[in-house]
Design a protein around this motif. Structure first.
Motif, PDB file in Angstrom:
ATOM      1  N   GLY A  11       1.210  -1.550  -0.474  1.00  0.00           N
ATOM      2  CA  GLY A  11       0.118   0.235  -0.192  1.00  0.00           C
ATOM      3  C   GLY A  11       0.934   1.385  -0.079  1.00  0.00           C
ATOM      4  N   VAL A  13       2.016   3.002   2.517  1.00  0.00           N
ATOM      5  CA  VAL A  13       2.661   3.427   3.366  1.00  0.00           C
ATOM      6  C   VAL A  13       3.810   2.033   2.909  1.00  0.00           C
ATOM      7  CG1 VAL A  13       3.442   2.607   5.502  1.00  0.00           C
ATOM      8  CG2 VAL A  13       0.677   3.739   5.272  1.00  0.00           C
ATOM      9  N   GLY A  14       3.762   0.441   2.618  1.00  0.00           N
ATOM     10  CA  GLY A  14       5.064   0.175   2.379  1.00  0.00           C
ATOM     11  C   GLY A  14       5.630   0.392   1.421  1.00  0.00           C
ATOM     12  N   ILE A  31       6.244  -7.909  -0.558  1.00  0.00           N
ATOM     13  CA  ILE A  31       5.434  -8.486  -0.755  1.00  0.00           C
ATOM     14  C   ILE A  31       4.206  -8.097  -0.646  1.00  0.00           C
ATOM     15  CG2 ILE A  31       4.531 -10.741   0.030  1.00  0.00           C
ATOM     16  CD1 ILE A  31       7.485 -11.162   1.629  1.00  0.00           C
ATOM     17  N   ALA A  44      -8.582   3.584  -2.200  1.00  0.00           N
ATOM     18  CA  ALA A  44     -10.465   4.548  -2.364  1.00  0.00           C
ATOM     19  C   ALA A  44     -10.445   5.104  -1.089  1.00  0.00           C
ATOM     20  CB  ALA A  44     -10.832   3.040  -1.906  1.00  0.00           C
ATOM     21  N   ILE A  48      -7.190  13.709   0.947  1.00  0.00           N
ATOM     22  CA  ILE A  48      -6.551  14.693   1.015  1.00  0.00           C
ATOM     23  C   ILE A  48      -5.323  15.080   1.564  1.00  0.00           C
ATOM     24  CG2 ILE A  48      -7.149  16.523   2.825  1.00  0.00           C
ATOM     25  CD1 ILE A  48     -10.018  15.905   2.609  1.00  0.00           C
ATOM     26  N   PHE A 172       0.774 -13.898  -0.715  1.00  0.00           N
ATOM     27  CA  PHE A 172       0.483 -13.378   0.403  1.00  0.00           C
ATOM     28  C   PHE A 172       0.766 -14.297   1.414  1.00  0.00           C
ATOM     29  CE2 PHE A 172      -3.099 -14.936   2.839  1.00  0.00           C
ATOM     30  CZ  PHE A 172      -3.762 -14.159   3.628  1.00  0.00           C
ATOM     31  N   ALA A 200       3.871  -3.891   7.476  1.00  0.00           N
ATOM     32  CA  ALA A 200       3.221  -2.223   6.490  1.00  0.00           C
ATOM     33  C   ALA A 200       1.597  -3.133   5.676  1.00  0.00           C
ATOM     34  CB  ALA A 200       3.662  -1.835   5.925  1.00  0.00           C
ATOM     35  N   ALA A 201       0.441  -3.910   6.339  1.00  0.00           N
ATOM     36  CA  ALA A 201      -0.494  -5.209   5.287  1.00  0.00           C
ATOM     37  C   ALA A 201      -1.511  -4.138   6.116  1.00  0.00           C
ATOM     38  CB  ALA A 201       0.270  -6.514   6.136  1.00  0.00           C
ATOM     39  N   GLY A 204      -4.476  -6.527   7.314  1.00  0.00           N
ATOM     40  CA  GLY A 204      -3.998  -7.734   7.985  1.00  0.00           C
ATOM     41  C   GLY A 204      -2.875  -7.714   8.605  1.00  0.00           C
ATOM     42  N   ARG A 311     -11.040   1.993   6.483  1.00  0.00           N
ATOM     43  CA  ARG A 311     -10.072   2.017   6.904  1.00  0.00           C
ATOM     44  C   ARG A 311      -9.727   1.031   8.100  1.00  0.00           C
ATOM     45  NH1 ARG A 311     -14.655   5.106   7.892  1.00  0.00           N
ATOM     46  NH2 ARG A 311     -14.880   7.345   6.408  1.00  0.00           N
ATOM     47  N   LEU A 340      -1.856   8.306   4.247  1.00  0.00           N
ATOM     48  CA  LEU A 340      -1.774   8.393   2.641  1.00  0.00           C
ATOM     49  C   LEU A 340      -0.703  10.295   2.617  1.00  0.00           C
ATOM     50  CD1 LEU A 340      -1.279   9.231  -0.043  1.00  0.00           C
ATOM     51  CD2 LEU A 340      -3.710  10.345  -0.198  1.00  0.00           C
TER      52      LEU A 340
END
Ligand SMILES: Cc1cc2nc3c(=O)[nH]c(=O)nc-3n(C[C@H](O)[C@H](O)[C@H](O)COP(=O)(O)OP(=O)(O)OC[C@H]3O[C@@H](n4cnc5c(N)ncnc54)[C@H](O)[C@@H]3O)c2cc1C
Ligand SMILES: Cc1cc2nc3c(=O)[nH]c(=O)nc-3n(C[C@H](O)[C@H](O)[C@H](O)COP(=O)(O)OP(=O)(O)OC[C@H]3O[C@@H](n4cnc5c(N)ncnc54)[C@H](O)[C@@H]3O)c2cc1C
Lengths: 459, 410
Positions: A11, A13-14, A31, A44, A48, A172, A200-201, A204, A311, A340
């Protein structure tokens, strides 16, 4: 082969962490369970770029958001990620909300942000004439900005890749074994061994955390549903209109989007299923009701798209970030509603924590220049508007997606990019193709074909 | 900057026929700007018969109709530029164009807008649920099947029961996809009385009347839709792997609106008078941009009508000054033309076009201007949702002055 660092989660962050650490002499693997980066919560959101004016003072989130705002603003300039400094206006609709404004201004100052100003109702309507009746006053946040949520993780990933990070997509992580010197991640496509593991999942994150022997947080997916309204409404919302948070809860916002639309939402509802990104009848009814009061003329217009994001909320009020030097494990958990904005600061913070924990960080001197990302922001020249570009390559003059004015050249380039899309949705995030008002009535078949033949079909 | 006398935006039936008529009436230079790689508009990918009756006086398939109109325009000397799109305006009469040739601005003496109409996609209909693949409009379906030769699923639900919906059913059948249900919010299947598509009755598609789609189900691929019986509130799930959203037309009105033309909130198209003049002098409009959606031959004859008015305007004949708005009461949702000028020409084909959200056999129509009843008639053809209702011009013709003309169903 053993990596120095394995990052779980591609994502925003990762990807930010991967890019940051790849500035050092490290073998890094990222990964990601899905076929693309930035394909979960990072795709999604309301996009901002927050100043952090309303964070909890003293929290890690407050620090990360404020620092992330600075870092990402700079990075956006360097790489061409579209950002518009639209400012925001919190609007008070009842006496309670009006009374809360001075406290919010004080809170902003505690967060190190001192440019908020309280304005009266006349000024509120001067700034946003399309607002519905009943506004009593407002608070301005001149530096709140909008940013492209899709180009951001893609820019990080593109740079990370050019710096040598290996990407393992469709991979995964199912279980983890921690050894004395290395950790083995068992994935559906084989084992991956690394000295350090960074979690950073996203949604998950708690599952991975438990695989490493912890039990310290549980993620509750909190759904936010949104409407995207037709581009013709963009003049109605030239600034972000925020609700005033009170005890009775948070309202919805109206925001211009970087693609030239107007967005209404998000709702806030706790779910159980972490994969349920469907929209709901109740959510839509709620948005329509709120929208009708906030800006009646907006909701009369055509809805171009609707979607929902989840979230990664937890029982903690702050981000859950912790380093375990013994297990060589760094957790970036519960990055809920500001990830973000905070992404680059989380990258920087991770690097500092790892250095403290004894990781050998030798800065590389051979780094490639940052990538130049294709502009998909509405406020900056797009290829179809650029005579120079079309003259050098006529495919930029061949518009394929009419509603969003996406050219054949852009689709071709996206398909040939370092991190190519794996499906139409991925192509949409890279080019805007298919995200417009017709939703494919005219062009979906054509674009589908380009995707199938890899953009090489010149009829 | 290049200068062309007359610019036509959109090369569908309306634009093509307008262009040909302009040349026939002696216009020097007529250019059509068409964003697709071929001109012809929607009929290009509507591969069934039912085109051309009123304008070409013979019935043919969509693609041959499109080809015929293109050839007729070309042989009359019209310049058709395909792969070129008008993306906006740099002045009221200055169109910005992008094509492989580059970026241009054309400032002609007159413009005809003929940008057509599209179906509202799922999002615009505000239907919640998952976002799987397999959900599309008829336009997308027919592009996929007829232009790109792709298959779809095997079990489809078709949302809507208008003419275009039957067209979708035919296309689905061609690629081996059965229509397991058609849903319509109406009691009366809209197109029942119309026999435009031969063999329709033999298709035997179950029609769920008075229903609406509540939700789309399926994470990757569509697995079903939930539908609600409007009268009872009962809900059920219909299993399917494909959902086609048909009808629910909306004009491609964005260029008209961004030019600042006066718009009709009912149809969302620009308001025109009986000469198809918009609120900006020198800009005319024709086709489904004005009446979403009538048949192609009607759009084509509109084009001819607009061309004639345009030539009279170029010759210096002004539009009559006194104008009255035409409004229509519910269940009518729009009426076109929206303006009648005293002493002006009759509308295209001597018809006033309306759209209704209710069915009525033998409708009794009253036309008033202020307190004065202009006409009152019971018509032998039905008012039906999903189909244009045509009113004879004679019922409005006695109108004079500026007071609103009101059309009601009693
Ligand atoms: C409605 C909404 C509005 C928001 N608005 C804003 C905003 O305006 N501004 C802002 O700054 N932030 C906003 N946010 C927050 C922001 O979107 C998130 O904080 C951010 O996207 C989180 O990024 P992430 O990388 O942590 O998570 P994700 O994007 O979810 O990435 C985590 C990745 O990990 C992968 N993964 C998970 N488990 C495994 C496994 N076992 N093996 C392999 N891979 C795995 C997932 O597939 C996923 O791709 C909003 C969020 C929502 C939902
Ligand atoms: C599935 C289906 C079945 C149908 N079946 C029948 C039938 O059997 N018989 C019948 O008579 N009618 C039928 N119709 C209706 C018929 O297709 C339309 O009435 C007709 O196409 C309308 O013509 P038009 O010129 O107004 O618009 P269109 O055909 O939509 O043409 C508009 C053109 O303008 C172009 N354009 C738009 N904006 C721009 C821009 N900015 N720059 C450049 N170009 C632009 C478009 O690309 C398009 O080519 C059917 C329609 C559908 C969808």
């Amino acid at each position: 082969m053993t990596y120095d660092v394995a990052i779980i989660g591609g994502g925003v962050v990762g990807c930010a962490v991967a890019r940051e650490l790849a500035g050092f002499d490290l073998r890094i693997v990222l990964i990601e369970a899905r076929g693309d980066v930035g394909d979960a919560t990072s795709k999604a959101n309301t996009a901002i770029l927050h100043t952090g004016f309303d964070a909890v003072p003293g929290s890690l989130e407050s620090t990360m958001v404020a620092r992330g705002y600075e870092l990402l603003s700079e990075y956006a300039k360097a790489t061409g990620i579209p950002v518009e400094r639209t400012g925001a206006l919190l609007v008070a609709w009842d006496p309670d909300q009006l009374a809360a404004l001075p406290k919010l201004r004080d809170k902003a100052e505690k967060n190190g942000y001192s440019k908020c100003e309280i304005v009266d109702a006349d000024e509120v309507y001067r700034r946003v004439p399309a607002l519905g009746p009943g506004a009593l006053g407002g608070l301005t946040v001149p530096d709140e900005s909008i940013i492209c949520p899709w180009t951001t993780p893609l820019a990080y990933a593109t740079e990370a890749k050019s710096r040598g990070v290996e990407f393992r997509l469709n991979c995964f992580v199912e279980s983890i074994d921690v050894g004395p010197d290395t950790t083995t991640l068992h994935t559906r496509s084989g084992d991956i061994t690394a000295r350090w593991v960074i979690n950073a999942a996203g949604l998950g994150g708690d599952v991975i955390d438990r695989m490493l022997g912890y039990d310290r947080f549980t993620i509750v997916p909190r759904r936010g549903e949104l409407f995207v309204v037709d581009k013709l409404t963009r003049p109605m919302a030239n600034t972000i209109v925020l609700p005033v948070p009170t005890e009775k809860g948070k309202g919805v916002l109206i925001s211009p989007t970087i693609f030239g639309n107007v967005m209404l939402g998000p709702t806030s509802e706790n779910l159980v299923d972490r994969t349920d990104t469907s929209t709901s009848e109740e959510g839509f009814a709620f948005l329509l009701e709120k929208g009708a009061a906030l800006m009646p003329t907006l909701i009369d217009q055509e809805v171009t798209a609707s979607y929902a994001g989840l979230r990664a909320s937890t029982e903690h009020s702050d981000f859950v970030v912790d380093i375990d030097a013994k297990q060589r494990y760094l957790l970036l958990g519960g990055i809920r509603s500001t990830g973000l904005t905070a992404s680059m600061a989380l990258g920087e913070h991770s690097r500092e924590l790892l250095a403290e924990a004894g990781m050998d960080l030798t800065a590389r001197t051979d780094l490639p220049p940052p990538p130049q990302m294709p502009n998909i922001g509405e406020a900056f020249p797009r290829p179809y508007q650029r005579a120079d570009l079309i003259a050098s390559d006529p495919e930029f003059g061949q518009i394929v997606c009419f509603c969003e004015r996406v050219s054949r050249g852009e689709i071709r380039d996206a398909l040939a990019s370092p991190i190519p899309p794996c499906d139409l949705d991925g192509l949409r995030r890279r080019t805007r193709a298919l995200m417009g008002r017709c939703q494919g009535f005219f062009c979906a078949a054509e674009i589908d074909e380009m995707m199938r033949v890899g953009g090489d079909d010149r009829e | 900057m290049i200068v062309s006398e007359i610019l036509i935006i959109g090369g569908g039936p309306a634009g093509l026929s307008a262009a040909r008529e302009l040349k026939a009436e002696g216009a020097e230079s007529v250019t059509i700007i068409e964003r697709e790689s071929d001109a012809g508009g929607i009929p290009r990918h509507s591969d069934h018969t039912g085109y051309g009756l009123r304008d070409l006086k013979r019935v043919m398939s969509g693609p041959s109709y499109a080809r015929t109109l293109v050839e007729r325009a070309q042989s009359s000397g019209v310049v058709i530029r395909t792969g070129a799109m008008v993306t906006g305006w740099s002045g009221p009469m200055s169109a910005e164009i992008t094509s492989a040739r580059g970026r241009e601005v054309i400032t002609p003496d007159a413009i005809i807008l003929a940008t057509g109409a599209r179906e509202r996609p799922r999002a615009a209909r505000r239907i919640p649920g998952d976002r799987p693949t397999g959900v599309m409009t008829t336009g997308q379906l027919q592009n996929l099947v007829h232009l790109k030769h792709q298959a779809v699923g095997t079990r489809a639900v078709v949302v809507g029961a208008e003419l275009v919906s039957w067209s979708a059913v035919l296309t689905l059948r061609e690629v081996g996809c059965a229509t397991v249900a058609m849903t319509t919010q109406f009691d009366q299947p809209e197109s029942y009385a119309a026999m435009a598509i031969p063999g329709r009755l033999a298709l035997r598609v179950p029609i769920a009347r008075r229903t609406r789609v509540i939700r789309v189900i399926g994470r990757e691929r569509v697995e079903g839709v939930e539908i609600e019986q409007i009268t009872t509130g009962r809900r059920r799930i219909v299993e399917c792997d494909t959902v086609i959203f048909t009808g629910d037309w909306i004009p491609d009105y964005e260029l008209a609106q961004s030019n600042g033309l006066e718009m009709d909130p009912g149809s969302r198209g620009p308001i025109v008078d009986t000469g198809l003049r918009t609120s900006r002098e020198g800009i005319f409009a024709a086709g489904n941009l004005l009446h979403p959606v009538d048949t192609a031959d009607v759009a084509s004859l509109d084009g001819v009508h607009a061309a004639r008015a345009l030539m009279r305007w170029l010759a210096g004949e002004p539009a009559p000054g006194t104008a009255a708005r035409v409004v229509a009461d519910a269940p009518f949702t729009w009426v076109s033309p929206g303006l009648v000028r005293t002493g002006d020409v009759a509308p295209a084909r001597d018809r006033v076009l309306l759209w209704s959200s209710e069915y009525r056999a033998f409708p009794k129509i009253v036309v008033r201007q202020g307190a004065r009843v202009l006409s009152r008639r019971t018509l032998p053809w039905p008012v039906s949702p999903g189909r244009v209702f045509r009113l004879p011009w004679s019922m409005l013709e006695p109108a004079r002055g500026t007071e609103d003309i009101r059309i009601s169903l009693v």
